[in-house]
Design an enzyme around this catalytic site. Structure first.
Site, PDB file in Angstrom:
ATOM      1  N   TYR A  93       4.528   6.045  10.436  1.00 47.84           N
ATOM      2  CA  TYR A  93       3.656   4.924  10.078  1.00 47.84           C
ATOM      3  C   TYR A  93       4.403   3.928   9.205  1.00 47.84           C
ATOM      4  CZ  TYR A  93      -0.724   2.478   9.091  1.00 47.84           C
ATOM      5  OH  TYR A  93      -1.706   1.521   9.012  1.00 47.84           O
ATOM      6  N   TYR A 110      -8.769   5.224   8.326  1.00 46.94           N
ATOM      7  CA  TYR A 110      -8.823   5.564   9.746  1.00 46.94           C
ATOM      8  C   TYR A 110      -9.845   6.684   9.891  1.00 46.94           C
ATOM      9  CZ  TYR A 110      -4.515   2.937  10.718  1.00 46.94           C
ATOM     10  OH  TYR A 110      -3.584   1.937  10.865  1.00 46.94           O
ATOM     11  N   PRO A 123      -3.166  -0.535  19.478  1.00 45.26           N
ATOM     12  CA  PRO A 123      -2.982  -0.969  18.084  1.00 45.26           C
ATOM     13  C   PRO A 123      -3.039   0.140  17.023  1.00 45.26           C
ATOM     14  CG  PRO A 123      -5.105  -1.700  18.932  1.00 45.26           C
ATOM     15  CD  PRO A 123      -4.364  -1.131  20.089  1.00 45.26           C
ATOM     16  N   LYS A 156       1.816  -0.817  15.214  1.00 47.81           N
ATOM     17  CA  LYS A 156       3.244  -0.900  15.538  1.00 47.81           C
ATOM     18  C   LYS A 156       3.674  -2.164  16.281  1.00 47.81           C
ATOM     19  CE  LYS A 156       4.904   2.557  13.566  1.00 47.81           C
ATOM     20  NZ  LYS A 156       5.045   2.060  12.233  1.00 47.81           N
ATOM     21  N   HIS A 190       0.840  -1.198   0.000  1.00 45.21           N
ATOM     22  CA  HIS A 190       0.000   0.000   0.000  1.00 45.21           C
ATOM     23  C   HIS A 190       0.872   1.243   0.000  1.00 45.21           C
ATOM     24  CE1 HIS A 190      -4.026  -1.783   1.653  1.00 45.21           C
ATOM     25  NE2 HIS A 190      -3.543  -2.456   0.637  1.00 45.21           N
TER      26      HIS A 190
HETATM   27  P1  FAD Z   1       3.492 -12.801  21.221  1.00 45.29           P
HETATM   28  O1  FAD Z   1       2.986 -12.893  19.837  1.00 45.29           O
HETATM   29  O2  FAD Z   1       2.523 -12.536  22.311  1.00 45.29           O
HETATM   30  O3  FAD Z   1       4.250 -14.164  21.515  1.00 45.29           O
HETATM   31  C1  FAD Z   1       4.662 -14.531  22.811  1.00 45.29           C
HETATM   32  C2  FAD Z   1       4.586 -16.023  22.950  1.00 45.29           C
HETATM   33  O4  FAD Z   1       5.079 -16.397  24.234  1.00 45.29           O
HETATM   34  C3  FAD Z   1       3.153 -16.519  22.867  1.00 45.29           C
HETATM   35  O5  FAD Z   1       3.038 -17.492  21.853  1.00 45.29           O
HETATM   36  C4  FAD Z   1       2.888 -17.076  24.257  1.00 45.29           C
HETATM   37  O6  FAD Z   1       1.984 -18.175  24.236  1.00 45.29           O
HETATM   38  C5  FAD Z   1       4.283 -17.454  24.717  1.00 45.29           C
HETATM   39  N1  FAD Z   1       4.382 -17.555  26.168  1.00 45.29           N
HETATM   40  C6  FAD Z   1       3.746 -16.784  27.098  1.00 45.29           C
HETATM   41  N2  FAD Z   1       4.039 -17.216  28.339  1.00 45.29           N
HETATM   42  C7  FAD Z   1       4.897 -18.267  28.196  1.00 45.29           C
HETATM   43  C8  FAD Z   1       5.522 -19.146  29.127  1.00 45.29           C
HETATM   44  N3  FAD Z   1       5.305 -19.026  30.451  1.00 45.29           N
HETATM   45  N4  FAD Z   1       6.326 -20.123  28.642  1.00 45.29           N
HETATM   46  C9  FAD Z   1       6.508 -20.267  27.303  1.00 45.29           C
HETATM   47  N5  FAD Z   1       5.911 -19.481  26.383  1.00 45.29           N
HETATM   48  C10 FAD Z   1       5.115 -18.485  26.818  1.00 45.29           C
HETATM   49  N6  FAD Z   1      -0.368  -5.436  16.685  1.00 45.29           N
HETATM   50  C11 FAD Z   1      -0.539  -4.732  15.587  1.00 45.29           C
HETATM   51  O7  FAD Z   1       0.448  -4.157  15.094  1.00 45.29           O
HETATM   52  N7  FAD Z   1      -1.788  -4.656  14.992  1.00 45.29           N
HETATM   53  C12 FAD Z   1      -2.866  -5.330  15.489  1.00 45.29           C
HETATM   54  O8  FAD Z   1      -3.940  -5.282  14.935  1.00 45.29           O
HETATM   55  C13 FAD Z   1      -2.716  -6.081  16.641  1.00 45.29           C
HETATM   56  N8  FAD Z   1      -3.754  -6.753  17.184  1.00 45.29           N
HETATM   57  C14 FAD Z   1      -3.547  -7.468  18.320  1.00 45.29           C
HETATM   58  C15 FAD Z   1      -4.597  -8.163  18.914  1.00 45.29           C
HETATM   59  C16 FAD Z   1      -4.405  -8.866  20.103  1.00 45.29           C
HETATM   60  C17 FAD Z   1      -5.552  -9.616  20.735  1.00 45.29           C
HETATM   61  C18 FAD Z   1      -3.131  -8.870  20.721  1.00 45.29           C
HETATM   62  C19 FAD Z   1      -2.898  -9.605  22.020  1.00 45.29           C
HETATM   63  C20 FAD Z   1      -2.079  -8.193  20.119  1.00 45.29           C
HETATM   64  C21 FAD Z   1      -2.279  -7.486  18.936  1.00 45.29           C
HETATM   65  N9  FAD Z   1      -1.229  -6.806  18.316  1.00 45.29           N
HETATM   66  C22 FAD Z   1      -1.428  -6.102  17.206  1.00 45.29           C
HETATM   67  C23 FAD Z   1       0.099  -6.830  18.842  1.00 45.29           C
HETATM   68  C24 FAD Z   1       0.958  -7.865  18.120  1.00 45.29           C
HETATM   69  O9  FAD Z   1       0.199  -8.993  17.799  1.00 45.29           O
HETATM   70  C25 FAD Z   1       2.096  -8.179  19.052  1.00 45.29           C
HETATM   71  O10 FAD Z   1       2.827  -6.994  19.231  1.00 45.29           O
HETATM   72  C26 FAD Z   1       2.997  -9.297  18.537  1.00 45.29           C
HETATM   73  O11 FAD Z   1       2.330 -10.524  18.567  1.00 45.29           O
HETATM   74  C27 FAD Z   1       4.246  -9.363  19.407  1.00 45.29           C
HETATM   75  O12 FAD Z   1       4.951 -10.536  19.142  1.00 45.29           O
HETATM   76  P2  FAD Z   1       5.739 -11.265  20.300  1.00 45.29           P
HETATM   77  O13 FAD Z   1       6.366 -12.445  19.649  1.00 45.29           O
HETATM   78  O14 FAD Z   1       6.571 -10.283  21.024  1.00 45.29           O
HETATM   79  O15 FAD Z   1       4.630 -11.712  21.348  1.00 45.29           O
HETATM   80  C1  DHB Z   2      -4.699  -3.413  11.496  1.00 50.59           C
HETATM   81  C2  DHB Z   2      -4.530  -3.188  12.827  1.00 50.59           C
HETATM   82  C3  DHB Z   2      -4.128  -1.943  13.240  1.00 50.59           C
HETATM   83  O1  DHB Z   2      -3.934  -1.709  14.524  1.00 50.59           O
HETATM   84  C4  DHB Z   2      -3.915  -0.920  12.357  1.00 50.59           C
HETATM   85  O2  DHB Z   2      -3.540   0.300  12.799  1.00 50.59           O
HETATM   86  C5  DHB Z   2      -4.068  -1.170  11.020  1.00 50.59           C
HETATM   87  C6  DHB Z   2      -4.471  -2.424  10.596  1.00 50.59           C
HETATM   88  C7  DHB Z   2      -5.139  -4.748  11.040  1.00 50.59           C
HETATM   89  O3  DHB Z   2      -5.355  -5.620  11.885  1.00 50.59           O
HETATM   90  O4  DHB Z   2      -5.300  -4.948   9.830  1.00 50.59           O
END
Ligand code: FAD
Ligand code: DHB
Length: 394
Positions: free
Chosen positions: A387, A204, A297, A301, A75
């Site tokens: 962004y 947005y 969200p 980021k 995009h």
């Molecule tokens: P995570 O993906 O959380 O991975 C951490 C892993 O550690 C998990 O698989 C967990 O099960 C594991 N873990 C936890 N505790 C333990 C333990 N005790 N022992 C072993 N393993 C463990 N970001 C965006 O940019 N846009 C979005 O739209 C967006 N939507 C989101 C919606 C939700 C519901 C959530 C929770 C987050 C969202 N995020 C979004 C944020 C984004 O998904 C996270 O920033 C991203 O997943 C971070 O990756 P990570 O690997 O650091 O953490």
């Molecule tokens: C999406 C999530 C966001 O937080 C955002 O700013 C833009 C897109 C998404 O899930 O597609």
């Protein structure tokens, strides 16, 4: 207790943990990954959808760009709107950088496929994860594996990639860590729908009823969000009410634009908060991704920050463990936090510019800010630069 030795024990098989394992393997560093959930659960979580330029650059450079190239949708920018007004911000014209629609589920699939092909050891469905001896050169992680056996991984370093509820961030002693937190007075109702997006790029929308966002996952799947009060039960939002609110807030009928509803396949309420923990390193424990910081969200980021942390951490660990050179490892926390705070500010700014707080003074400030961002090249460039994402070493 069964004991194994590896170079880096990685806690968490989300995007941060799996990408770190992939990057370290390319540098010749051995890892073992442990994860409390099942492989299917981690792969199926519907979360982020937007990859910024430096995330895509890193995935491509590390050999993970093939499906992204074919299925990801590049995009040029986003639409920002409020009632009666819709403006396109072209990030490519403004900054030369762009973003990609490619879901976290797809990134996770690519990572798991690459690690599986390389024979990576990942222990899924473990329990009782505990970190030990972080202030020594032989830290370890103990856990109970899926078969109920007690295990210990002794490593040269531990990477805490275990998200916001994992044990790593709290393994840093209380007198060493500082934390900052902000809870927002609203949440997002997120839905996934089997319907072609009604827009070519993300919208947005500021609206008196509350923020709305039109995103997408593919040519036939839309991802949509509505601002709702905290603790809203999903049951208060039947599908018809969701489509009606989206049509109103996104401006159905405005300048001939129409929104097409379709079958909703997933619905959930996401609370919003900001959180930062410093330092991101304690002894031989290094934190990355949501384990160290959470952003609301708006601005997409979260996943990108996790990738950026790991992009800094992998070379730092490789230098430390392969060459005994601690310079990058010693700088990791400060270097990563500089970018973390930039993204924390940007996410807070986008969130507070676009959501209704109920304060009439803030409302006028929001509209003034939106007019500036959409009419001044300086304003638009600031938003675009943040962004589309600053370089990883920013
Ligand atoms: P995570 O993906 O959380 O991975 C951490 C892993 O550690 C998990 O698989 C967990 O099960 C594991 N873990 C936890 N505790 C333990 C333990 N005790 N022992 C072993 N393993 C463990 N970001 C965006 O940019 N846009 C979005 O739209 C967006 N939507 C989101 C919606 C939700 C519901 C959530 C929770 C987050 C969202 N995020 C979004 C944020 C984004 O998904 C996270 O920033 C991203 O997943 C971070 O990756 P990570 O690997 O650091 O953490
Ligand atoms: C999406 C999530 C966001 O937080 C955002 O700013 C833009 C897109 C998404 O899930 O597609």
């Amino acid at each position: 207790m069964e004991e194994v030795r590896t170079q880096v024990a990685i806690i968490g098989a989300g995007p941060a943990g799996m990408l770190l394992s992939h990057l370290l393997a390319a540098d010749g560093v051995e890892t073992v990954v442990v994860e409390s959930r099942s492989e299917e659960y981690v792969a199926g979580r519907i979360r982020a959808g937007i990859l910024e330029q430096s995330t895509v650059d890193l995935l491509r450079a590390s050999g993970l760009g093939e499906r992204l190239e074919l299925e990801g949708d590049r995009h040029r920018g986003i639409y920002l709107q409020w009632p009666g007004q819709r403006h396109h911000l072209d990030f490519v014209d403004l900054t030369g950088r762009s973003v990609w629609v490619y879901g976290q589920t797809e990134v996770q699939k690519d990572l798991v496929a690459a690690r599986t092909a390389a024979g990576q050891q990942v222990h899924y469905e473990i329990e009782s994860t505990a970190l030990h001896d972080l202030e020594t050169d032989s830290p370890s992680v103990t856990f109970i594996d899926a078969a109920g056996a007690e295990r210990r991984i002794v490593a040269d370093a531990i990477a805490g990639c275990d998200g916001s509820f994992g044990p790593s961030r709290v393994a840093v002693p209380e007198d060493v860590r500082s934390t900052w937190e902000k809870v927002y007075p609203y949440s997002w109702l997120g839905v996934l729908a089997d319907v072609a997006p009604s827009t070519d790029e993300l919208i947005y929308a500021w609206h008196p009823d509350g923020f709305a966002l039109h995103s997408m996952r593919s040519e036939s799947v839309s991802r949509l969000y509505l601002q709702v009060p905290n603790d809203t039960p999903v049951s208060e939002w039947p599908d018809d009410r969701i489509w009606e609110a989206l049509a109103t807030r996104l401006g159905h009928g405005q300048d001939g634009w129409t929104m097409t509803p379709g079958p909703i396949t997933e619905k959930s309420v996401l609370p919003m908060h900001s959180f930062v923990q410093s330092p991101m390193r304690h002894g031989r424990l290094f934190l990355a991704g949501d384990a160290a910081h959470i952003v609301p969200p708006t601005g997409a980021k979260g996943l990108n920050l996790a990738v950026a942390d790991v992009g800094l951490l992998a070379p730092a660990l490789a230098e430390l463990l392969l060459k005994g050179d601690a310079r990058l490892a010693d700088a990791y926390s400060d270097t990563a936090l500089r970018r973390v705070w930039r993204c924390t500010h940007f996410s807070w700014w986008m969130t507070t510019m676009l959501h209704q707080s109920g304060d009439p003074f803030e409302r006028e400030l929001q509209l003034s800010q939106l007019r500036w961002v959409t009419s001044s090249e300086a304003g638009a460039t600031g938003l675009a630069e943040n962004y589309a994402g600053l370089p990883i070493g920013f």
